[in-house]
Motif scaffolding. Structure first.
Motif, PDB file in Angstrom:
ATOM      1  N   UNK A 210       0.813  -1.218   0.000  1.00  0.00           N
ATOM      2  CA  UNK A 210       0.000   0.000   0.000  1.00  0.00           C
ATOM      3  C   UNK A 210       0.848   1.270   0.000  1.00  0.00           C
ATOM      4  N   UNK A 211       1.956   1.287   0.764  1.00  0.00           N
ATOM      5  CA  UNK A 211       2.778   2.498   0.845  1.00  0.00           C
ATOM      6  C   UNK A 211       3.319   2.912  -0.519  1.00  0.00           C
TER       7      UNK A 211
ATOM      8  N   UNK B  22       0.420   3.888  -2.997  1.00  0.00           N
ATOM      9  CA  UNK B  22      -0.183   5.189  -2.685  1.00  0.00           C
ATOM     10  C   UNK B  22       0.745   6.321  -3.123  1.00  0.00           C
ATOM     11  N   UNK B  23       2.047   6.139  -2.952  1.00  0.00           N
ATOM     12  CA  UNK B  23       3.003   7.143  -3.404  1.00  0.00           C
ATOM     13  C   UNK B  23       2.899   7.351  -4.912  1.00  0.00           C
TER      14      UNK B  23
ATOM     15  N   UNK C 197       0.301   6.830  -6.762  1.00  0.00           N
ATOM     16  CA  UNK C 197      -0.972   7.514  -7.055  1.00  0.00           C
ATOM     17  C   UNK C 197      -0.854   9.005  -6.740  1.00  0.00           C
ATOM     18  N   UNK C 198      -0.250   9.329  -5.587  1.00  0.00           N
ATOM     19  CA  UNK C 198      -0.108  10.738  -5.200  1.00  0.00           C
ATOM     20  C   UNK C 198       0.727  11.502  -6.224  1.00  0.00           C
TER      21      UNK C 198
ATOM     22  N   UNK D 110       0.833  10.875  -9.415  1.00  0.00           N
ATOM     23  CA  UNK D 110       0.253  10.843 -10.759  1.00  0.00           C
ATOM     24  C   UNK D 110       0.883   9.787 -11.655  1.00  0.00           C
TER      25      UNK D 110
ATOM     26  N   UNK E 250       0.324   6.619 -11.302  1.00  0.00           N
ATOM     27  CA  UNK E 250      -0.596   5.482 -11.318  1.00  0.00           C
ATOM     28  C   UNK E 250      -1.966   6.001 -10.896  1.00  0.00           C
ATOM     29  N   UNK E 251      -3.038   5.353 -11.410  1.00  0.00           N
ATOM     30  CA  UNK E 251      -4.359   5.706 -10.892  1.00  0.00           C
ATOM     31  C   UNK E 251      -4.731   4.740  -9.766  1.00  0.00           C
ATOM     32  N   UNK E 252      -5.718   5.154  -8.975  1.00  0.00           N
ATOM     33  CA  UNK E 252      -6.066   4.386  -7.777  1.00  0.00           C
ATOM     34  C   UNK E 252      -6.633   3.005  -8.106  1.00  0.00           C
ATOM     35  N   UNK E 253      -7.322   2.881  -9.248  1.00  0.00           N
ATOM     36  CA  UNK E 253      -7.892   1.570  -9.603  1.00  0.00           C
ATOM     37  C   UNK E 253      -6.792   0.561  -9.922  1.00  0.00           C
ATOM     38  N   UNK E 254      -5.827   1.012 -10.727  1.00  0.00           N
ATOM     39  CA  UNK E 254      -4.714   0.116 -11.056  1.00  0.00           C
ATOM     40  C   UNK E 254      -3.961  -0.250  -9.780  1.00  0.00           C
ATOM     41  N   UNK E 255      -3.782   0.733  -8.892  1.00  0.00           N
ATOM     42  CA  UNK E 255      -3.121   0.460  -7.615  1.00  0.00           C
ATOM     43  C   UNK E 255      -3.913  -0.569  -6.809  1.00  0.00           C
ATOM     44  N   UNK E 256      -5.241  -0.409  -6.772  1.00  0.00           N
ATOM     45  CA  UNK E 256      -6.080  -1.359  -6.025  1.00  0.00           C
ATOM     46  C   UNK E 256      -5.965  -2.763  -6.625  1.00  0.00           C
TER      47      UNK E 256
ATOM     48  N   UNK F 258      -4.625  10.468 -14.708  1.00  0.00           N
ATOM     49  CA  UNK F 258      -3.599  10.471 -13.658  1.00  0.00           C
ATOM     50  C   UNK F 258      -2.394  11.369 -13.955  1.00  0.00           C
TER      51      UNK F 258
ATOM     52  N   UNK G 111      -0.278  12.299  -0.087  1.00  0.00           N
ATOM     53  CA  UNK G 111       0.032  10.873   0.029  1.00  0.00           C
ATOM     54  C   UNK G 111      -0.997  10.159   0.905  1.00  0.00           C
TER      55      UNK G 111
ATOM     56  N   UNK H 127      -9.819  -1.013  -2.475  1.00  0.00           N
ATOM     57  CA  UNK H 127      -9.497  -2.411  -2.180  1.00  0.00           C
ATOM     58  C   UNK H 127     -10.562  -3.018  -1.273  1.00  0.00           C
TER      59      UNK H 127
END
Lengths: 326, 326
Positions: free
Chosen positions: A294-295, A298-299, A301-302, A304, A306-312, B47, B267, B278
């Motif tokens: 997650x760390x 999230x970095x 995503x913050x 730009x 990566x988007x949050x969906x791909x991260x999830x 993004x 962040x 998630x």
């Protein structure tokens, strides 16, 4: 698994709580508050002894007289020989533990009575939050043989709604002179009240509050439609109207038993509790460290990248399945 | 996957939103509101274009003049050639969609200005709630080239705190004559304010509110400790003090950039967003039907045949792993 000595200690506490010993009951509620490792064993032991107590929620803005009303209810119920537990929760504030019992001077008359148990509880930060902590604490009090459990909450925003989800019936308390018109209009309180109580009914403006409230309640769409919430006037400080209020509660419970409402509310409560526990466990299984933790995600995503969906998606791939964490 | 024609339509909307066309921007925010299936593709495309806008939260009790203050800020920012988006959210009410923009008569002067975008958004019931919807809507506005995004919320209970988690800086608005002393004392508002604004500063009692607020802010423990929240007096209706307020915001952003505060807040926001997505997906994978589904297990818990932990364990066993749902 607990060591034998710990299991023995827990069994002893449970045994003492069942006989109504306040210190043992308080210790069990502390286990709830602290998410103690003994909780699953405790709840499994208590489960068959629960479902008997009437669970009554009481909410209202600061200053309407919640503590005085609780004290008046307790006095009358004790005269009838009923055992009463009071649980004060403040789920809304992430900052202070809350001084909900601070002005509970009036409750001191009940301090030496073993038929009365009074306790405040912090739920913020609890695994699963109020949805888990409140039902667990209520089960402890239920299994300890209290006939009624009064759950009191401060009247700010979302907290009334959250507490209403944990109880069999919700009392909404108001008083004259508390601001512009009927304060209940805010935050959906009209929708959650099963019984409305106007305290300080001897003061100027009380009649207007009752009238306005009746009009608003009549206009509010409610589920189920077959119960019309009554508006009861009381003067909690001298006990006026408390007998009438308890009569309305009896009438509610009789009708809610016949219509199946109480059973439906208890089922919904159990459902939220189980779901909250499952989600808390799944959440605990989400990895924070590592390349796809997650760390790191999230970095990205913050920044730009990566988007949050791909991260999830990536995080889900690296999350162990339910079966391996159970 | 989307069909080619749908992808083409989304690309066209994104292209139009980037040139600032209000209808295209509104359509993209509707996708956020409706949890549309195109959202992952939309967010992945946007993004790289995000992270430029300053995101400013504005909160305060009903009646303090939020709409008027927003209008005054927009007027001054437009004179400086900045493009401004206003997003109004009401995360607290589960019952009404909210009439947050109802009295936004003053905003009509900006209705024909393409450099201003105004939109209210419902987030209740959204997959992941405000923690997902607000950052997504903010990203849309950020990618559409707005220099500032003002996120306005009604001031009830928990909602201010939730909105404060979504923005770079939080303005807390107060006004004299709104009740007993400084209303901010309730619900932890003192802790979340980065800049306090006393509106209607020409009225009786305004000096007392400013003085009381300064004292309370000085006594409040805050993180980080190196920023002392200023108290700015304004008269939003005639624009008095708006230039000073914007100067304090500039000072905040300069210091928060230097100290890394803005980066840390962004962040934390990304982290909550990913985690919420998630959890929403894991939750969707929990089975409701069948012998070990949520419905049957919750019934057993409600009847005292099972405790919630044992029910959660059984449910986890029958929940597919993250990797199979991704």
């Amino acid at each position: 698994m607990s060591r034998p000595s710990e299991t023995g200690r827990l069994d002893q506490l449970i045994g003492e709580a069942r006989t109504g010993r306040p210190r043992a009951i308080g210790r069990l509620i502390s286990l709830v508050e602290n998410q103690a490792p003994e909780l699953p064993a405790l709840m499994a032991t208590l489960a068959p002894d629960t479902g008997r107590a009437r669970v009554i929620g009481l909410t209202g803005a600061p200053g309407v007289g919640k503590s005085t009303t609780v004290a008046a209810l307790v006095t009358e119920l004790r005269q009838r020989g009923q055992r009463v537990a009071v649980l004060a929760v403040d789920p809304s504030s992430p900052f202070s533990g809350g001084a909900l019992l601070g002005d509970r001077v009036r409750m001191q008359q009940h301090a030496l009575d073993d038929g009365v148990f009074i306790r405040s509880m912090a739920t913020r930060g609890h695994l699963g939050g109020l949805a888990v902590a409140a039902p667990q604490a209520i089960r402890v009090l239920d299994a300890a043989g209290f006939d009624l459990v009064l759950v009191e909450t401060v009247g700010v925003g979302q907290s009334e709604v959250e507490v209403a989800e944990q109880v069999d019936v919700t009392l909404v308390l108001l008083a004259p002179g508390m601001g512009d018109g009927v304060q209940a209009a805010k935050a959906g309180v009209l929708e959650i009240g099963d019984v409305f109580v106007v305290n300080k009914a001897d003061r100027d403006g009380a009649h207007a509050v009752v009238r306005e409230l009746r009009n608003m309640v009549a206009l509010t769409q409610r589920t189920p439609a077959d119960w019309k919430p009554p508006v009861v006037s009381i003067v909690a400080v001298d006990g006026t109207g408390i007998i009438e209020l308890l009569a309305e509660l009896d009438r509610f419970f009789a009708q809610a038993a016949a219509s199946g409402l109480t059973a439906r509310r208890r089922l919904a409560r159990a459902r939220r509790e189980v779901e909250s526990l499952v989600l808390a466990r799944l959440r605990a299984a989400v990895p924070t460290q590592g390349r796809d933790g997650l760390d790191a995600l999230a970095t990205a995503v913050a920044n730009g990248r990566l988007d949050a969906y791909t991260a999830a998606d990536r995080l889900l791939v690296s999350t162990p399945s339910g079966s391996t964490t159970a």
